[in-house]
Design a protein around this motif. Structure first.
Motif, PDB file in Angstrom:
ATOM      1  N   LYS B 235       5.628  16.902  -2.567  1.00 46.94           N
ATOM      2  CA  LYS B 235       6.214  17.722  -3.627  1.00 46.94           C
ATOM      3  C   LYS B 235       5.740  17.328  -5.017  1.00 46.94           C
ATOM      4  O   LYS B 235       5.621  18.157  -5.911  1.00 46.94           O
ATOM      5  N   CYS B 236       5.508  16.024  -5.221  1.00 49.55           N
ATOM      6  CA  CYS B 236       5.211  15.502  -6.561  1.00 49.55           C
ATOM      7  C   CYS B 236       3.867  16.041  -7.069  1.00 49.55           C
ATOM      8  O   CYS B 236       2.902  16.125  -6.322  1.00 49.55           O
ATOM      9  N   VAL B 237       3.817  16.414  -8.351  1.00 49.13           N
ATOM     10  CA  VAL B 237       2.552  16.875  -8.925  1.00 49.13           C
ATOM     11  C   VAL B 237       1.980  15.854  -9.912  1.00 49.13           C
ATOM     12  O   VAL B 237       1.075  16.157 -10.679  1.00 49.13           O
ATOM     13  N   SER B 238       2.528  14.652  -9.923  1.00 52.23           N
ATOM     14  CA  SER B 238       2.021  13.564 -10.774  1.00 52.23           C
ATOM     15  C   SER B 238       2.002  13.902 -12.260  1.00 52.23           C
ATOM     16  O   SER B 238       1.074  13.525 -12.957  1.00 52.23           O
ATOM     17  N   CYS B 239       3.018  14.603 -12.702  1.00 52.15           N
ATOM     18  CA  CYS B 239       3.018  14.964 -14.114  1.00 52.15           C
ATOM     19  C   CYS B 239       3.389  13.782 -14.997  1.00 52.15           C
ATOM     20  O   CYS B 239       3.143  13.791 -16.200  1.00 52.15           O
ATOM     21  N   GLY B 240       3.993  12.753 -14.412  1.00 51.75           N
ATOM     22  CA  GLY B 240       4.343  11.567 -15.191  1.00 51.75           C
ATOM     23  C   GLY B 240       5.626  11.695 -15.995  1.00 51.75           C
ATOM     24  O   GLY B 240       6.008  10.775 -16.714  1.00 51.75           O
ATOM     25  N   ASN B 241       6.308  12.811 -15.876  1.00 54.11           N
ATOM     26  CA  ASN B 241       7.547  12.985 -16.644  1.00 54.11           C
ATOM     27  C   ASN B 241       8.590  11.927 -16.294  1.00 54.11           C
ATOM     28  O   ASN B 241       9.281  11.407 -17.170  1.00 54.11           O
ATOM     29  N   CYS B 242       8.713  11.614 -14.994  1.00 55.28           N
ATOM     30  CA  CYS B 242       9.786  10.708 -14.576  1.00 55.28           C
ATOM     31  C   CYS B 242       9.647   9.324 -15.197  1.00 55.28           C
ATOM     32  O   CYS B 242      10.650   8.668 -15.469  1.00 55.28           O
ATOM     33  N   THR B 243       8.433   8.872 -15.437  1.00 54.55           N
ATOM     34  CA  THR B 243       8.281   7.539 -16.028  1.00 54.55           C
ATOM     35  C   THR B 243       8.379   7.586 -17.548  1.00 54.55           C
ATOM     36  O   THR B 243       8.930   6.696 -18.170  1.00 54.55           O
ATOM     37  N   ASN B 244       7.848   8.645 -18.135  1.00 58.96           N
ATOM     38  CA  ASN B 244       7.919   8.729 -19.594  1.00 58.96           C
ATOM     39  C   ASN B 244       9.349   8.799 -20.093  1.00 58.96           C
ATOM     40  O   ASN B 244       9.667   8.265 -21.147  1.00 58.96           O
ATOM     41  N   VAL B 245      10.228   9.464 -19.344  1.00 59.63           N
ATOM     42  CA  VAL B 245      11.608   9.602 -19.807  1.00 59.63           C
ATOM     43  C   VAL B 245      12.484   8.430 -19.364  1.00 59.63           C
ATOM     44  O   VAL B 245      13.639   8.334 -19.776  1.00 59.63           O
ATOM     45  N   CYS B 246      11.975   7.535 -18.557  1.00 63.11           N
ATOM     46  CA  CYS B 246      12.804   6.454 -18.018  1.00 63.11           C
ATOM     47  C   CYS B 246      13.004   5.360 -19.067  1.00 63.11           C
ATOM     48  O   CYS B 246      12.043   4.866 -19.644  1.00 63.11           O
ATOM     49  N   PRO B 247      14.258   4.966 -19.296  1.00 64.03           N
ATOM     50  CA  PRO B 247      14.538   3.958 -20.321  1.00 64.03           C
ATOM     51  C   PRO B 247      13.988   2.568 -19.990  1.00 64.03           C
ATOM     52  O   PRO B 247      13.924   1.722 -20.878  1.00 64.03           O
ATOM     53  N   THR B 248      13.622   2.329 -18.739  1.00 64.07           N
ATOM     54  CA  THR B 248      13.132   0.984 -18.410  1.00 64.07           C
ATOM     55  C   THR B 248      11.652   0.953 -18.044  1.00 64.07           C
ATOM     56  O   THR B 248      11.129  -0.100 -17.711  1.00 64.07           O
ATOM     57  N   CYS B 249      10.968   2.089 -18.084  1.00 57.91           N
ATOM     58  CA  CYS B 249       9.520   2.087 -17.852  1.00 57.91           C
ATOM     59  C   CYS B 249       8.835   1.644 -19.144  1.00 57.91           C
ATOM     60  O   CYS B 249       9.122   2.183 -20.202  1.00 57.91           O
ATOM     61  N   TYR B 250       7.961   0.677 -19.025  1.00 58.39           N
ATOM     62  CA  TYR B 250       7.352   0.142 -20.247  1.00 58.39           C
ATOM     63  C   TYR B 250       5.830   0.021 -20.148  1.00 58.39           C
ATOM     64  O   TYR B 250       5.190  -0.563 -21.011  1.00 58.39           O
ATOM     65  N   CYS B 251       5.230   0.528 -19.081  1.00 55.38           N
ATOM     66  CA  CYS B 251       3.785   0.352 -18.916  1.00 55.38           C
ATOM     67  C   CYS B 251       3.020   1.075 -20.020  1.00 55.38           C
ATOM     68  O   CYS B 251       3.386   2.169 -20.419  1.00 55.38           O
ATOM     69  N   PHE B 252       1.983   0.426 -20.505  1.00 55.31           N
ATOM     70  CA  PHE B 252       1.203   1.037 -21.579  1.00 55.31           C
ATOM     71  C   PHE B 252      -0.288   0.864 -21.332  1.00 55.31           C
ATOM     72  O   PHE B 252      -0.704   0.056 -20.511  1.00 55.31           O
ATOM     73  N   ASP B 253      -1.059   1.633 -22.059  1.00 54.31           N
ATOM     74  CA  ASP B 253      -2.504   1.563 -21.990  1.00 54.31           C
ATOM     75  C   ASP B 253      -2.987   1.138 -23.380  1.00 54.31           C
ATOM     76  O   ASP B 253      -2.285   1.355 -24.365  1.00 54.31           O
ATOM     77  N   ILE B 254      -4.147   0.532 -23.442  1.00 54.37           N
ATOM     78  CA  ILE B 254      -4.703   0.121 -24.730  1.00 54.37           C
ATOM     79  C   ILE B 254      -5.961   0.937 -24.978  1.00 54.37           C
ATOM     80  O   ILE B 254      -6.833   1.017 -24.116  1.00 54.37           O
TER      81      ILE B 254
END
Ligand code: SF4
Ligand code: SF4
Ligand code: SF4
Ligand code: SF4
Ligand code: SF4
Lengths: 250, 349
Positions: B235-254
């Motif tokens: 079902k998932c389309v990998s839009c990334g919404n679930c992690t961007n809105v999560c208060p405890t997701c902190y992964c970042f890119d440089i």
């Protein structure tokens, strides 16, 4: 030595070149680094010869265009396509929804036989492309980024993630929550969710992701009672040219 | 009672205006048709005390979506670290989001410490706001035991009838209260009404999923090979919404960027998502989590399993944002229930 940069247009509305002319101040910084040798929108002077960078706008729709793009490629060190037409075929690809003779007759009527026309192709369906700037029109900040990469000889790849990722960072209300259908989840990011920021849906102008999760997308449509054809039509608007097989037009 | 003061609701506007004279105040306001967001306010007028949940959690003030961390000059061979921070009063944070901020504190205080985060955080004063009812049906804060405050704030507002009962938790909070001069001491009646509210909440907030708190981790530990992940992956389309809105997701890119002079430039850090196909791709093209189901499994193990081993706490606040933001309708509570069902099935047969 400044890099020699030439701009060429093929079948398109020249809207992308207009975007460049509109860059404004940053354009002056760009011009500090490059010598523009051919550019119809902002200069009239023309000069033949070798180019460090050839910037191509528009899709390939005639036999003559095939020859011309091959010639440009042979004298350009680096080739950049700008806008959906050049990068993925763009709206010109809609012609490929019809049989060629039929659509020629529709467009040119009796004079159809005097016109040279082949199914629409993106530039990379004819020659090698080094850098792509997607979008209809192209997104100017991405053009500047690509130009910088090209001048430094570094590779650039458009982000392989969805427009949603940028949309959420901009904290837009999701359009699905307003009962609209948005192509964001399957469209390649890189435009900073330009349209959604301005209150419109994303209509997929940057092209579909390489791996767009078809089953998931169909589920989404079911959930919102949206017919599949509606979406395929939307995507056909920009992506149809890619159906043409390599060498089919030669 | 010591630390409890009262602010009349009619004085909230003055309260905010007074603070906003010298500091930036951010608070929940309506955004779009049915969403909310934390935004700067200069009075109480735009603040929505009944907001459900904001699109992005307050983490955007602690860890901005995009942040310049270095400015460089190639010719001069100079690298200058940069830090952007400002004094902010963050008003109206629900208890689930307070917990989320505490999670980020733990992550960024670990060695090597993230000074950009810590210095920015030190300049943010946090004012919590109690939920007396559920925000909506997507919440699972009672499962995560976050429906009540558990520290992590300077001041905490509980709305009762015509007033706020405010718990003053820190010196900075106290200074702010004194400066506005709008609050009075709480009395016995206030304390007993506060107690009544807590009792009433016990009947409103009930574990939303049929599993005790302590059993959550084992559930995920034993579900590594579950079919549930395949179903979600479809079902998932990998839009990334679930992690961007999560208060405890902190992964970042440089990301390194160079200016048009091809000499000076910046290094920025931007939010990244483990749901993006290329997230776990390494040099040579090998991808550790090519499959969408694996990526979702990873996301939830980063909430319910791995952090429990490492920090002895769950990293899900129960805020429900991942469910709200999922364009594909993937629902956290349904996922947990599916895992529970599968486990029961395995035990019985
Ligand atoms: S509005 Fe469109 S691009 Fe934005 S999150 Fe929703 S689906 Fe994605
Ligand atoms: S939001 Fe969608 S339609 Fe708009 S520019 Fe970006 S990709 Fe194109
Ligand atoms: S999840 Fe619970 S604590 Fe969080 S906003 Fe909703 S009701 Fe409040
Ligand atoms: S996993 Fe979902 S419910 Fe849990 S904290 Fe993240 S967004 Fe909220
Ligand atoms: S929000 Fe939903 S569709 Fe998007 S990545 Fe998360 S689970 Fe997948």
């Amino acid at each position: 030595m400044k890099a020699k940069v030439a701009f060429f247009d093929f079948a398109c509305c020249e809207g992308c070149q207009l975007q460049i002319a509109n860059i404004g101040e940053a354009l002056l910084d760009v011009l500090d680094k490059i010598d523009v040798v051919e550019f119809r929108e902002v200069m009239s002077e023309k000069s033949g010869g070798d180019y460090d960078v050839a910037v191509i706008e528009g899709s390939i729709t005639t036999k003559h265009a095939i020859e011309r793009i091959k010639e440009i490629r042979s004298i350009a060190k680096v080739l950049i396509t700008i806008g959906a037409c050049a990068s993925i075929g763009g709206v010109n690809g809609m012609k490929n929804n019809f049989e060629l003779p039929e659509i020629k007759k529709y467009v040119y009527g009796e004079d159809e036989k005097y016109f040279d026309s082949v199914p629409t192709m993106a530039v990379d369906q004819v020659v090698k492309v080094d850098y792509y700037v997607h979008g209809c029109p192209m997104y100017v900040p991405e053009f500047v980024t690509v130009l910088k990469h090209a001048l430094m000889g570094l590779p650039y790849k458009a982000p392989e993630k969805s427009v949603c990722t940028e949309c959420k960072l901009n904290e837009n209300e999701c359009l699905f929550d307003r009962g609209l259908t948005c192509m964001g989840p399957v469209t390649r990011a890189g435009c900073n969710s330009w349209c959604v920021n301005n209150g419109n849906i994303c209509y997929g102008c940057r092209g579909m992701l390489d791996d767009p999760a078809k089953t998931g997308q169909i589920e989404i449509l079911k959930k919102h009672d949206i017919p599949l054809e509606w979406v395929t039509n939307k995507f056909n608007m920009y992506n149809k040219a890619k159906d043409v097989k390599e060498n089919e037009n030669e | 009672m010591e630390n409890l003061v009262i602010l009349k609701k009619e004085d909230l506007n003055d309260f905010v205006m007074q603070i906003a004279r010298t500091k930036k105040v951010v608070a929940p306001v309506r955004k779009g048709v049915k969403s909310f967001a934390f935004e700067e306010v200069t009075s109480g007028a735009r603040i929505d005390l009944d907001y459900t949940s904001t699109i992005l959690p307050p983490k955007k003030y602690f860890l901005p979506q995009k942040e310049t961390i270095i400015e460089y000059d190639k010719r001069k061979k100079e690298w200058t670290p940069t830090l952007y921070s400002e004094e902010i009063v963050l008003f109206g944070v629900h208890t689930c989001d307070l917990f989320g901020i505490q999670c980020l504190d733990i992550i960024f205080s670990e060695n090597p410490k993230d000074f950009n985060y810590i210095l920015r955080k030190n300049r943010i004063l946090i004012i919590g706001l109690e939920c007396s009812n559920y925000c909506d049906e997507n919440a699972s804060c009672a499962l995560m035991d976050n429906q009540n405050p558990n520290g992590g704030y300077d001041l905490f507002f509980t709305e009762i009838d015509d007033r706020f009962i405010i718990h003053v938790n820190t010196y900075h909070g106290e200074k702010l209260i004194n400066k506005t001069g709008l609050c009075t001491k709480a009395d016995k009646r206030d304390v007993s009404e506060l107690r009544l509210l807590k009792e009433r909440k016990r009947n409103v907030f009930k574990n939303e999923v049929d599993i005790p708190y302590a059993e959550l981790k084992p559930l995920f530990v034993n579900a590594m090979k579950s079919k549930v992940w395949d179903e979600i992956g479809e079902k998932c389309v990998s839009c990334g919404n679930c992690t961007n809105v999560c208060p405890t997701c902190y992964c970042f890119d440089i990301i390194d960027d160079i200016n048009l002079d091809l000499n000076t430039g910046t290094r920025t850090r931007v939010w990244d998502s483990c749901q993006n196909g290329s997230f776990a791709e390494v040099a040579g093209g090998e991808n550790f989590r090519e499959d969408r189901g694996e990526r979702q499994r990873h996301r939830l193990n980063r909430k319910f399993n791995y952090p429990v081993s490492k920090f002895r706490r769950y990293f899900c606040t129960g805020c429900g944002r991942c469910t709200r933001a999922c364009v594909a309708g993937i629902d956290l509570k349904e996922t947990i229930n599916a895992l529970i069902e599968e486990k029961k099935g395995n035990e019985n047969g």
